[in-house]
Design an enzyme around this catalytic site. Structure first.
Site, PDB file in Angstrom:
ATOM      1  N   CYS A  71       0.842  -1.193   0.000  1.00  0.00           N
ATOM      2  CA  CYS A  71       0.000   0.000   0.000  1.00  0.00           C
ATOM      3  C   CYS A  71       0.878   1.245   0.000  1.00  0.00           C
ATOM      4  O   CYS A  71       2.105   1.168   0.049  1.00  0.00           O
ATOM      5  CB  CYS A  71      -0.936   0.005   1.212  1.00  0.00           C
ATOM      6  SG  CYS A  71      -0.038   0.030   2.781  1.00  0.00           S
ATOM      7  N   CYS A  74       3.422   1.616   2.760  1.00  0.00           N
ATOM      8  CA  CYS A  74       4.675   0.873   2.553  1.00  0.00           C
ATOM      9  C   CYS A  74       5.646   1.686   1.714  1.00  0.00           C
ATOM     10  O   CYS A  74       6.825   1.812   2.051  1.00  0.00           O
ATOM     11  CB  CYS A  74       4.394  -0.458   1.859  1.00  0.00           C
ATOM     12  SG  CYS A  74       3.299  -1.560   2.758  1.00  0.00           S
ATOM     13  N   CYS A 194      -9.119 -17.559   2.289  1.00  0.00           N
ATOM     14  CA  CYS A 194      -8.572 -18.624   1.435  1.00  0.00           C
ATOM     15  C   CYS A 194      -7.700 -18.018   0.341  1.00  0.00           C
ATOM     16  O   CYS A 194      -6.630 -18.536   0.018  1.00  0.00           O
ATOM     17  CB  CYS A 194      -9.701 -19.432   0.785  1.00  0.00           C
ATOM     18  SG  CYS A 194     -10.784 -20.274   1.939  1.00  0.00           S
ATOM     19  N   ASP A 705      -6.237  15.672 -25.949  1.00  0.00           N
ATOM     20  CA  ASP A 705      -5.405  16.023 -27.087  1.00  0.00           C
ATOM     21  C   ASP A 705      -6.350  16.587 -28.148  1.00  0.00           C
ATOM     22  O   ASP A 705      -7.552  16.331 -28.106  1.00  0.00           O
ATOM     23  CB  ASP A 705      -4.697  14.759 -27.585  1.00  0.00           C
ATOM     24  CG  ASP A 705      -3.841  15.022 -28.801  1.00  0.00           C
ATOM     25  OD1 ASP A 705      -3.213  16.087 -28.854  1.00  0.00           O
ATOM     26  OD2 ASP A 705      -3.815  14.168 -29.699  1.00  0.00           O
ATOM     27  N   ASP A 924      -4.864   9.798 -28.550  1.00  0.00           N
ATOM     28  CA  ASP A 924      -4.930   8.715 -29.518  1.00  0.00           C
ATOM     29  C   ASP A 924      -3.872   7.664 -29.239  1.00  0.00           C
ATOM     30  O   ASP A 924      -3.796   6.661 -29.940  1.00  0.00           O
ATOM     31  CB  ASP A 924      -4.790   9.247 -30.956  1.00  0.00           C
ATOM     32  CG  ASP A 924      -3.503  10.036 -31.153  1.00  0.00           C
ATOM     33  OD1 ASP A 924      -2.639   9.946 -30.269  1.00  0.00           O
ATOM     34  OD2 ASP A 924      -3.371  10.719 -32.170  1.00  0.00           O
ATOM     35  N   ASP A 928       0.913  10.567 -27.551  1.00  0.00           N
ATOM     36  CA  ASP A 928       0.419  10.908 -26.220  1.00  0.00           C
ATOM     37  C   ASP A 928       0.837   9.894 -25.161  1.00  0.00           C
ATOM     38  O   ASP A 928       0.412   9.992 -24.023  1.00  0.00           O
ATOM     39  CB  ASP A 928      -1.111  11.013 -26.248  1.00  0.00           C
ATOM     40  CG  ASP A 928      -1.582  12.076 -27.217  1.00  0.00           C
ATOM     41  OD1 ASP A 928      -1.010  13.172 -27.204  1.00  0.00           O
ATOM     42  OD2 ASP A 928      -2.500  11.807 -28.006  1.00  0.00           O
TER      43      ASP A 928
END
Length: 1048
Positions: A71, A74, A194, A705, A924, A928
């Site tokens: 997380c 950490c 489990c 964009d 696109d 980018d």
């Protein structure tokens, strides 16, 4: 059409740092200096070059792999630990990439750089399981001599994590070199505990790089090194932990599973083995008698899958018939099998529990049956014998799975729902047995509660059966995608000369690259490929979501699973199997469904402590009622007939154990994420995982964009003005000659415009459509010394004259003055939302071309819809300010950033992120990529396959901006549903446990019998799954209703 790559690994958001040529840029990026490598260098977490790098001002940089982070807390602790190391100037930790980037001052910290090659060599040996004494010696030396390696490793390990210095360059791949990605079915998991147990076991195995387990699908995805560990070792490890496991599929391309018909005896098996042994390229094979399946490992360089099938069928003279088995079909059949097993157990339990229930409730009021049950037979009554016998079968035969699962969990140091069920039913059963034996010995007969145990198991099994049915519904999206692929294909058989000599129907799983296939009208395209003959309209809505049929002619790309509407086609297969678009979409949806949303960490934490807390509450309940009774805190009238304080307290205690339900918490998030990703896929929105889905609901800014995103990306020349005495035709001929060698969209638009102008002047040329080569050789001039200048334009020599075609920056850098009349004309173009392209011959500007890219019809409405949703749209483009403002004004965007380089787009995004805002980038996916990777949510928008997938979190298959609204709206609705699931699951336990403990008994006399508590527990998890299934009714907002959406 570019290749669609939909591979994803463990939520890592990476995009390949490829250099983009001028021809691959968008039209609005003519001003942009494309240096994607630089942008990736600045991104840190997307840069996978792991050699030590010399930086400015004498600082150096090294990267470290950190394992064990779960997380943000950490990563923060690792970052703090690194910054505390003497000499470290800067340290940043990427949680998702499990990597730390450290910049340090070598004057203060000595780096043992000369040891890097030795480390590299010894680590290579270690991969092959050599015992490396030298590595131990080297580590000892470093421990004595210090150095950055030791300092950083110690700092990270002191913080409680594992560290590895990355001193070798690693090539950017979807998976580390040499690893395989295996998918395993795991049976016997019941709750989040489990899942945590299996994941822990898998991650501890040597050679396993990554392991993710999904409760909702009963699947585990394991990335492992086949040199260190085999798939059988992984299966054995799972089975040793007490779960069932089998391999579904792997990323190995040399394995096929075939169903075999025609085997009736051991002699037939020997014949099959003999044929396979004779086939060149077959490495290994195994025949399974029970399933009649043949598993073959083969060398794809020597033997193809179709050649393998043909070889076996031909070698047996037609005795054996083989057909490939789709791995997804095998998974579906296993799901159906699990549901069927659960149904049989439930029916068996009902069949045995009904007589017990009748004996307790109805038989006492039927004299004949009552006297029969009260007939003494040995030390017990006949009724007691019958109850004991029936309940024993239910408890230990039908309920065996609960004991097995509980024992497995306890052996692995964890607890789950099966532990609670086993505890509750065992307490009821063994108390009843002890009561009978005590009565037989002493003559004092206490009431028995056998029916509690049997009814409890029955209701839990009912809940599990309904849960299996409901969970099966959550994966409907995968099943629908699998069903898109046609079962068979029509192969065009050719002779050695390439002439068609016939047709043959084959299984679509046996298609090989470069096969020529025939697609008849009304049938589905069998594989990804290119049309080589014919023309037709194809409906691609099932894959791309685009409703309008698309015309396909020679050289057009087609996608497997789409529907051919009219004419017949011949196509050449280019991508088959796991490389096909449909397979990769399925793989992406599967990966997304297996991923965990950050919000699920809460449920995982609760699941880890839930059962011990419930057992503790159960003991508290028992002793509270028992001690209170002995002390006379409540009257004896509260006790059941012939009951004792012990029995009275025990019933409350058992009710607490069985009513508590960790399953509802564990299923709240994954089921909703599964349904949402499936619904998204059906609507042309591919989501890369639960984390992306969770972040999208909080989006504050959406950065667009311009070219290809807000505009159609189809540039066309609208104006051509010559400022000298040169004729327009000659001017266009020279310009087209210069641009003919460029692949830039603007260059193509200019060449196309000039070609049409040329043919209009010379009608004879239009008698037939010329090819590109004949066109160029027929009317264009020869260009030499061609140079494409990214973000500026092109420069070359035509007939000895220097020709420059580009923007103002190109002219200024070349020392060419721009006359006022030219500048005024360019300004007029830009204010009309057009791009002005200047043309200069020998240092003199002689003309200007105006190029327009029309806006998408839905752009303005989508922008207004985002504003209504409380999301602020921003436009970032490499085009000039006037054009950018004109486009932004037309669509309604207030915030505009123009003349921004590709690397600069990422900086713009980071500026919005400074205040903690969640920023999305819609592009696109070509130039980018840095911005898509830098954004919190990257959305790659494109026409199905013409997109760069790796950098984006969302893939919008259609080239339609409405899907941006859909992505955000689906995310919000999904997490509203997840919150409701959590509220219900938490409220259920918070309310149900006190009621089961008897909190309302003193005042209202409400007491939940254990079997009623079991029914409540079973139905709680089913209700959470059904709540998630309501997301299947999601309908994306239509263009006319987008404006009705309001911010929450």
């Amino acid at each position: 059409m570019r290749d669609l790559q939909l591979t994803q690994v463990a939520g890592a958001r990476k995009s390949p740092p490829a250099m983009i040529s001028a021809g691959e840029e968008d039209a609005d990026d003519m001003k942009e200096d494309v240096r994607l490598l630089d942008s990736y260098e600045s991104l840190g977490d997307n840069d996978n070059s792991h050699r030590i790098v010399i930086e400015e001002d004498g600082f150096k940089r090294i990267q470290v792999r950190v394992t064990g982070m779960t997380c943000a807390a950490c990563s923060n602790s690792v970052e703090s630990a690194l910054k505390s190391v003497n000499g470290v100037f800067r340290a940043s930790v990427a949680l998702l990439q499990n990597k730390a980037d450290v910049v340090f001052d070598p004057a203060l910290v000595k780096v043992k750089r000369f040891l890097a090659p030795t480390f590299s060599f010894l680590n290579t040996l270690r991969k092959f399981d050599f015992e490396i004494l030298g590595l131990h010696f080297l580590n000892t030396f470093l421990a004595m001599g210090g150095g950055l390696d030791d300092d950083i490793k110690n700092a990270i390990e002191d913080a409680g994590f594992e560290a590895e210095i990355l001193s070798e360059p690693i090539k950017l791949k979807t998976k580390p070199n040499g690893t395989l990605l295996g998918q395993f079915t795991i049976g016997g998991m019941t709750c989040a505990a489990c899942v945590n147990s299996v994941e822990g076991i898998l991650r501890d195995l040597p050679g396993v790089k990554r392991a993710v387990v999904a409760l909702a699908t009963s699947l585990g995805e394991v990335e492992y090194d086949p040199i260190v560990i085999s798939k059988d070792d992984i299966v054995n490890a799972i089975e040793d932990a007490g779960f069932d496991a089998s391999l579904v599929q792997s990323s190995q391309h040399d394995k096929i599973v075939l169903g075999v018909a025609g085997i009736f005896s051991e002699v037939d098996v020997q014949l099959l083995e003999g044929i396979l042994s004779m086939l060149k390229g077959v490495r290994q094979f195994r025949y399974h008698w029970i399933s009649s399946e043949l598993e073959v490992l083969f060398d794809p360089e020597v033997l193809g899958s179709r050649s393998l099938v043909d070889g076996v069928e031909g070698g047996s003279n037609g005795k054996f018939k083989l057909h490939p088995i789709n791995p997804y079909s095998r998974m579906t059949s296993k799901d159906v099998g699990e549901t069927a097993v659960m149904f049989r157990l439930f029916i068996s339990s009902v069949f045995l529990s009904i007589p017990i229930f009748f004996m307790r409730v109805i038989c006492p009021y039927v004299p004949l049956l009552s006297s029969l049950l009260l007939w003494r037979c040995g030390p017990f009554l006949m009724g007691d014998w019958l109850k004991w016998a029936l309940v024993s079968v239910v408890q230990f035969v039908i309920g065996k799975r609960f004991y097995v699962a509980a024992g497995r969990a306890l052996r692995n140091g964890s607890t789950n729902m099966d532990v609670l069920v086993a505890l509750g039913t065992s307490a009821s059963y063994f108390y009843s047995v002890c009561a009978l034996l005590y009565g037989a010995v002493t003559g004092f007969w206490s009431p028995t509660y056998f029916e509690t145990s049997s009814m409890l198991i029955t209701f839990v099994l009912l809940g599990k059966y309904l849960e299996c049915l409901a969970k099966g519904k959550t994966s409907d999206a995968i099943k629908k995608l699998v069903e898109l692929a046609p079962a068979t294909a029509l192969l065009v058989v050719k002779d050695k000369g390439g002439r068609c000599v016939g047709e043959r129907e084959i299984d679509s799983l046996l298609i090989q690259p470069n096969d020529t296939l025939k697609v008849l009208p009304g049938t589905k395209v069998s594989a990804d490929g290119v049309v080589v003959w014919g023309s037709s309209y194809i409906n691609e809505s099932m894959v791309t979501g685009e409703s309008a049929p698309v015309l396909k002619e020679v050289s057009s790309s087609v996608i497997g699973g789409t529907m051919n509407l009219h004419g017949a086609l011949h196509m050449k297969a280019t991508k088959v199997g796991s490389d096909a678009v449909l397979s990769q979409i399925i793989s992406l949806v599967e990966t997304a469904q297996m991923s965990k949303a950050p919000i699920q960490k809460f449920a995982d934490y609760v699941a880890s402590i839930f059962v011990p807390i419930v057992v503790g509450l159960s003991l508290v309940t028992f002793f509270s009622w028992y001690i209170s009774g002995i002390l006379g805190a409540y009257p004896e009238e509260w006790l059941p007939e012939n009951g004792t304080y012990f029995v009275f307290s025990l019933m409350f205690s058992i009710s607490v154990v069985v009513i508590a339900c960790p399953c509802a918490l564990g299923l709240a998030t994954p089921t909703a994420v599964m349904v949402a990703t499936g619904v998204g896929a059906n609507n042309g929105v591919l989501i890369k995982g639960g984390e992306a889905l969770e972040r999208a609901q909080k989006i504050k800014y959406v950065i667009f964009d311009k070219t290809g995103t807000l505009t159609q990306g189809k540039a066309s020349v609208t104006d051509a003005k010559v400022f000298t005495g040169m004729g327009r035709g000659e001017f266009l001929r020279w310009v087209a000659s210069a641009e003919a060698s460029s692949e830039h969209p603007l260059a193509k638009a200019i060449v196309e415009y000039a070609r049409h102008f040329h043919f209009f002047d010379e009608p004879s040329a239009t008698s037939q459509t010329p090819s590109r080569e004949s066109t160029i050789s027929g009317w264009l001039l020869d260009a030499s010394d061609f140079l494409a200048l990214p973000g500026r334009g092109v420069k070359c020599f035509v007939d000895g004259k220097q020709v420059l075609v580009g923007n103002r920056k190109l002219m200024t850098e070349s020392g060419i003055a721009i006359p006022d009349q030219v500048e005024h004309f360019v300004v007029e173009l830009e204010e009309s939302a057009k791009t002005g392209v200047l043309v200069a011959f020998d240092d003199t500007i002689i003309g200007v071309l105006g190029i327009a890219d029309p806006l998408k019809r839905e752009a303005a409405v989508v922008i207004e819809g985002l504003l209504k949703m409380g999301v602020k749209p921003v436009m970032v483009t490499g085009d000039n300010w006037r054009t950018a403002r004109a486009v932004a004004k037309e669509v309604g965007i207030q915030d505009v950033r123009a003349e921004v380089m590709p690397a600069g787009k990422a900086d713009v995004i980071r500026s919005f992120q400074k205040d903690g805002s969640i920023v999305s980038m819609v592009g696109d996916g070509i130039n980018d990529s840095p911005a898509l990777a830098a954004a919190d949510i990257g959305m790659a928008i494109g026409a199905g396959t013409d997109i760069a997938i790796e950098a984006a979190d969302y893939v919008l298959m259609r080239n339609n901006l409405e899907d941006v609204i859909t992505a955000i709206d689906l995310s919000r609705k999904t997490f509203t549903r997840i919150r409701l699931n959590y509220i219900f699951a938490m409220a259920y336990n918070v309310i149900a446990i006190p009621i089961a403990a008897g909190a309302l008994f003193p005042s209202l006399g409400i007491m939940l019998p254990p079997w009623v508590a079991g029914a409540c527990m079973a139905l709680s998890s089913v209700s959470v799954v059904c709540s998630s299934l309501l997301l299947r009714r999601y309908r994306k907002p239509r263009l006319t209703t987008i404006l009705e959406i309001t911010a929450e």
